[in-house]
Design an enzyme around this catalytic site. Structure first.
Site, short mmCIF file in Angstrom:
data_model
loop_
_atom_site.label_atom_id
_atom_site.label_comp_id
_atom_site.label_asym_id
_atom_site.label_seq_id
_atom_site.Cartn_x
_atom_site.Cartn_y
_atom_site.Cartn_z
N CYS A 412 0.80 -1.21 0.00
CA CYS A 412 0.00 0.00 0.00
C CYS A 412 0.84 1.27 0.00
O CYS A 412 0.50 2.26 -0.63
CB CYS A 412 -0.96 0.00 1.18
SG CYS A 412 -0.15 -0.26 2.75
N HIS A 456 -2.17 0.77 7.10
CA HIS A 456 -2.47 1.01 5.69
C HIS A 456 -1.99 2.41 5.33
O HIS A 456 -1.72 3.24 6.19
CB HIS A 456 -3.98 0.87 5.47
CG HIS A 456 -4.38 0.83 4.03
ND1 HIS A 456 -3.74 0.04 3.10
CD2 HIS A 456 -5.37 1.50 3.35
CE1 HIS A 456 -4.30 0.22 1.92
NE2 HIS A 456 -5.29 1.10 2.04
N ASP A 472 -7.90 5.48 -2.86
CA ASP A 472 -7.06 4.40 -2.33
C ASP A 472 -6.47 3.62 -3.48
O ASP A 472 -7.10 2.71 -4.02
CB ASP A 472 -7.87 3.49 -1.41
CG ASP A 472 -6.97 2.57 -0.59
OD1 ASP A 472 -5.79 2.42 -0.97
OD2 ASP A 472 -7.45 2.02 0.42
#
Lengths: 660, 305
Positions: A412, A456, A472
């Site tokens: 991520c 994250h 995202d």
């Protein structure tokens, strides 16, 4: 063959530690020291283990305590070791370490009743001292177990004829009898504003997000299964796609790592909340960090918590003990529509050189509309066949170029960093947001737990008139990550507990955490404020500590006095003759001539006469008179007063009492 | 009066058995408590002399039965023989029909023979050929036993050991006593010369008096605590039976009477306890009978109430 000789019971009961008594003591000490192990420096833990093992070995072989001269150097060595390790001998942690080693040493030298009592008392003290460092349920249970076995050890000494089950049962009974006292003290004992144990050296090396991010930070973190925080929603729970827990917002990129450019200035986030609303209570595990992971977008405030213009919440002091906060979240509300000039300027910052290919790509994708530009970047990333992996290849220089054009594998942090870089290079204000995404609902307690493995990183871009919008980029490569959590997105290299084959273990963990949370909420979190609330609910508005403390002390003293008298009466059997006899033995006891528990009056008389020939006549008279009255009932009051007169007239001079 | 008799008895016995005053008192208290006595020791330590001397001094009919591996029950109890003159069977009583019997080396006989004597001890009567014949009063058995590690022995089973109120060991005499022994006359001749100190009637009175000694509730408490301790202790296989408890109290009474008191003290119980309890207990560790150390520790672990 010597059985025929008369047995004398003059010598007090053998003090030599019997093997089973010794092992009880040993178990008590091991159980006491065990939970302390994580707090002990390696040398101290090793020393304790070695000493206890040695004692056990000697006990097993039926040997006595080792010579005393050996212990003194060990004590000094321990003192020096503590001094070297901590720079001081006193204080919470060095004191506990020192005590732990001393307990092991005391066990080693245990020879007589006194030593044994000291060992048991030390055990109790260390069980109490454990709570300086740990207040969680497992440690409390371990301490309780150790207390139970310490009681058992003491019972083994007092009543050698008892068996293991009786000892444990009596120990449990004693604990149960102490329960009401414990409850009263727990509820009434005044709480210090800060817990005694919340001294900030406890949470130094803990996992958690920090205020900078370079490739690999988060993927390292998610390997930890540790609990980050638990959340209790008062109403509905947000769906998985809205579970973004906002941590440090990273606006500054130096070509290698991302940092916060953060100034906390606000008491509460400034925006007009709208849309759905979620209220929750968060219990944050100590992480020694100042920022709070709050559900996007946070609203409301708390004492000691301040916010930046990027909605990042920080506390005044690092969180070193488990803390609870009440907050609300408005996931649908537009934020930052009228963004400050300098915030936007930060969100456009890029180093002057580096990652040329990415810059070229950004220039290619740029349009005159920010929304369209972002859409093209997203499309490009979505079409790019990127892989989501926990083990990305190592990055060389120009990490973003390497990720975008070469490895195409990342976590991520790579996705969000590359996206923000592209957006900025294409002239759109953007920033990296780190935090946690997801959270499992514990089916037992209904609480949501968020672990370090939920860490994250995502991105936010700013559009004119719409404010900050979350993008995202990880979802482009691995949409399951957002809906199902890490275990849905990756199959290899998952942390142990996330692996699918251990689902049953997760169920067990849910059960346990539900209990542990209840413990934390009911016991550990019971502080001065909740104490006041409790008193107020009983109609006592002005709860102040000192009168309560005084009343508690007086009540305790009174209760102890009552118990003492009661026990005394029971032991005496309530008989004046017994009391006179006990007084006599106690007087001689001060000269080391106390009656052994199994010693009959005539045997005692003989021993006394031999030890104190000058007073032999009076002593013998008292003993024989007692024997007659006691074992040839009934006795009259006159006979008793005869005996008491003789007792009063007895003059024992303190002099050498060795027989001639 | 009673006490002077005891004093005379002990003095006279002390002339014959040198340096064994404590054992003599134990043996006497066993007899006064109407119990049978077991003496366990290696040969030559004066077991036979002790019992013979006691028989003489108490004025009792004495019979000695030497137990051997081929001894039969009839050799003890007696046999019926056909009398030609009356043309009927006539019972010829065996050596068991005496007031004091010395069963020497009882563990050399087979269990069958052992049990013939032990039944007589318990019932105080003998049944032969359908006739039940009472044994004389008083009736004592002093049995001697070699330590069981000696070869050719049949160790007495626990149930039969229980028939003996006390078990004592004589042990080697002290240096002084042994010197006197070596210098003096043959003990057997001495025994032959002594006269009875008391009559059987006196003995009966003494036995009766021993039962009348005062036992305070506290002492009963103590005896119960001791019994409980043997039953609870992990050191022993089984605890003492209620019969052993009654024996304990009876022997303590007799011991207290010998000491010249009319009431029983805990010390009395403690003195006789090893001899009443010792042969009735077995150690968990190796099945051995407990020795002095184990019994002392047990006594020390039970405080006086």
């Amino acid at each position: 063959m010597k059985l025929a000789l008369p047995i004398t019971l003059a010598e007090p009961p053998s003090v030599a530690l019997r093997r089973d008594q010794g092992f009880w003591l040993l178990v008590a000490v091991v159980l006491t020291l065990l939970p302390h192990l994580p707090d002990l420096p390696l040398w101290a833990g090793g020393l304790c283990a070695l000493l206890v093992f040695w004692r056990g070995l000697r006990l097993w072989r039926g040997q006595d305590a080792p010579p005393r001269w050996l212990l003194l150097p060990l004590v000094f060595a321990t003192a020096i070791g503590v001094r070297l390790t901590f720079g001081q001998l006193f204080g919470k942690t060095p004191g506990l370490v020192f005590l732990a080693v001393l307990l092991a040493l005391k066990l080693l030298e245990t020879r007589n009743m006194r030593d044994i009592r000291v060992v048991v008392l030390l055990c109790f003290f260390l069980q109490f001292g454990l709570f300086f460092n740990h207040q969680s349920l497992p440690f409390a249970l371990l301490a309780l177990l150790a207390t139970l076995f310490s009681f058992g050890g003491q019972i083994a000494l007092v009543d050698p004829a008892s068996n293991g089950r009786e000892r444990l049962r009596t120990g449990a009974l004693l604990l149960a009898q102490g329960l009401p006292f414990m409850l009263v003290f727990f509820l009434l004992f005044p709480r210090a504003a800060m817990p005694l144990w919340g001294v900030p050296d406890d949470a130094t090396a803990m996992t958690g997000l920090s205020d900078s991010m370079s490739p690999g930070t988060i993927s390292e973190m998610i390997l930890s299964d540790e609990l980050a925080f638990t959340v209790e929603f008062t109403g509905a729970r947000p769906p998985p796609r809205d579970r973004y827990w906002r941590g440090p917002v990273l606006s500054h990129f130096d070509g290698d790592s991302w940092r916060t450019a953060f100034r906390p200035t606000l008491d509460a986030p400034e925006y007009a909340p709208s849309g759905r609303r979620f209220d929750y209570r968060m219990t944050l595990e100590p992480n020694n960090q100042r920022w709070l992971p709050l559900l996007d977008y946070p609203a409301g405030g708390a004492p000691g918590v301040r916010f930046g213009h990027d909605f990042q919440a920080v506390t005044r002091h690092p969180v070193v003990s488990r803390t609870q906060y009440l907050f609300s979240a408005f996931p649908d509300t537009p934020v930052g529509v009228d963004e400050l000039h300098w915030v936007l300027k930060q969100a456009r910052q890029l180093p002057t050189y580096g990652n040329p290919k990415a810059r070229a790509l950004a220039a290619e994708l740029q349009t005159d509309s920010a929304e369209r530009t972002v859409g093209r970047i997203v499309d490009w990333l979505a079409a790019g066949d990127f892989a989501y992996t926990l083990k990305p290849p190592l990055m060389a220089e120009d990490g973003i170029d390497f990720f975008l054009f070469k490895s195409r594998k990342g976590f991520c942090e790579h996705f969000s960093a590359a996206f923000v870089f592209l957006a900025r290079a294409a002239g759109v204000p953007a920033r990296v947001v780190t935090g946690y995404q997801g959270g499992r609902v514990n089916p037992v307690s209904g609480l949501m737990t968020v672990r370090q493995s939920d860490a994250h990183a995502w991105a936010e871009v700013w559009f004119e008139g719409r404010g900050w919008t979350r993008v995202d980029p990880t979802a482009l490569a691995a949409p399951q990550r957002i809906e199902n959590g890490l275990e849905g997105a990756v199959s290899e290299g998952l942390p142990f507990m996330l692996r699918p084959q251990y689902a049953w273990l997760r169920g067990l963990r849910d059960q346990w955490e539900a209990v542990a949370t209840r413990w934390d909420n009911a016991v550990v979190a019971y502080d001065g404020r909740r104490q006041r609330d409790l008193f107020e609910s009983f109609g006592i508005d002005d709860f102040s500590p000192s009168p309560v403390l005084g009343a508690l002390a007086i009540a305790t003293a009174l209760l102890m006095a009552v118990f003492y008298l009661w026990a005394q009466r029971r032991r005496d059997g309530g008989d004046e003759l017994d009391r006179a006899w006990a007084r006599f033995s106690a007087r001689l006891g001060r000269m080391g001539l106390a009656r052994a528990p199994a010693e009959g009056p005539l045997d005692y008389a003989r021993r006394l006469a031999a030890a104190r020939p000058r007073e032999a006549e009076a002593l013998t008279f008292i003993c024989t008179r007692y024997a007659r009255l006691r074992y040839r009932p009934p006795w009259s009051r006159d006979e008793l007063s005869d005996l008491e007169r003789a007792l009063d007239a007895l003059e024992l001079k303190k002099e050498a009492t060795l027989p001639p | 009066m009673a006490h002077t008799n005891i004093e005379r008895l002990l003095n006279a016995a002390g002339e014959i058995i040198l340096g064994k005053e404590h054992e003599l008192r134990l043996a006497l208290s066993c007899l006064l408590a109407r119990g049978h006595l077991l003496i366990e020791d290696v040969p030559g330590t004066g077991k036979t002399t002790l019992s013979h001397a006691l028989a003489r001094l108490l004025g009792l009919q004495f019979q000695r039965i030497q137990f051997t591996s081929d001894l039969l029950p009839a050799d003890i109890v007696g046999v019926s023989v056909f009398d030609r003159e009356s043309a009927a069977f006539r019972f010829l009583p065996g050596p068991v029909f005496a007031q004091l019997i010395l069963a020497d080396e009882i563990n050399r006989a087979t269990p069958k023979t052992q049990s013939a004597l032990l039944e007589a001890m318990e019932e105080r009567q003998v049944t032969a050929d359908g006739h039940t014949l009472p044994l004389p009063e008083p009736f004592f058995v002093i049995a001697t036993q070699n330590p069981s590690y000696q070869i050719g022995t049949f160790p007495l089973p626990e149930s039969q050991l229980d028939r003996f109120l006390m078990c004592i060991r004589l042990g080697y005499p002290s240096r002084d006593a042994e010197r006197k022994l070596l210098q003096g006359e043959d003990r057997r001749e001495l025994i032959a010369e002594v006269d009875a100190v008391i009559s059987p009637d006196d003995l009966y009175d003494l036995q009766y008096a021993a039962r009348e000694l005062i036992v305070a509730d506290r002492l009963i408490d103590y005896v119960q605590a001791l019994l409980a301790a043997t039953r609870q202790s992990a050191e022993f296989v089984t605890g003492l039976s209620p019969r052993a408890g009654m024996g304990l109290l009876a022997a303590a009474r007799a011991w207290a009477m010998i000491a010249g008191r009319d009431h029983v003290l805990p010390e009395d119980v403690q003195r006789i306890f090893p001899h009443v309890a010792g042969h009735r207990l077995h150690l968990t560790s190796d099945g051995r009978m407990p020795g002095r150390d184990e019994l002392t520790r047990l006594l020390q672990s039970v405080p006086l109430p």
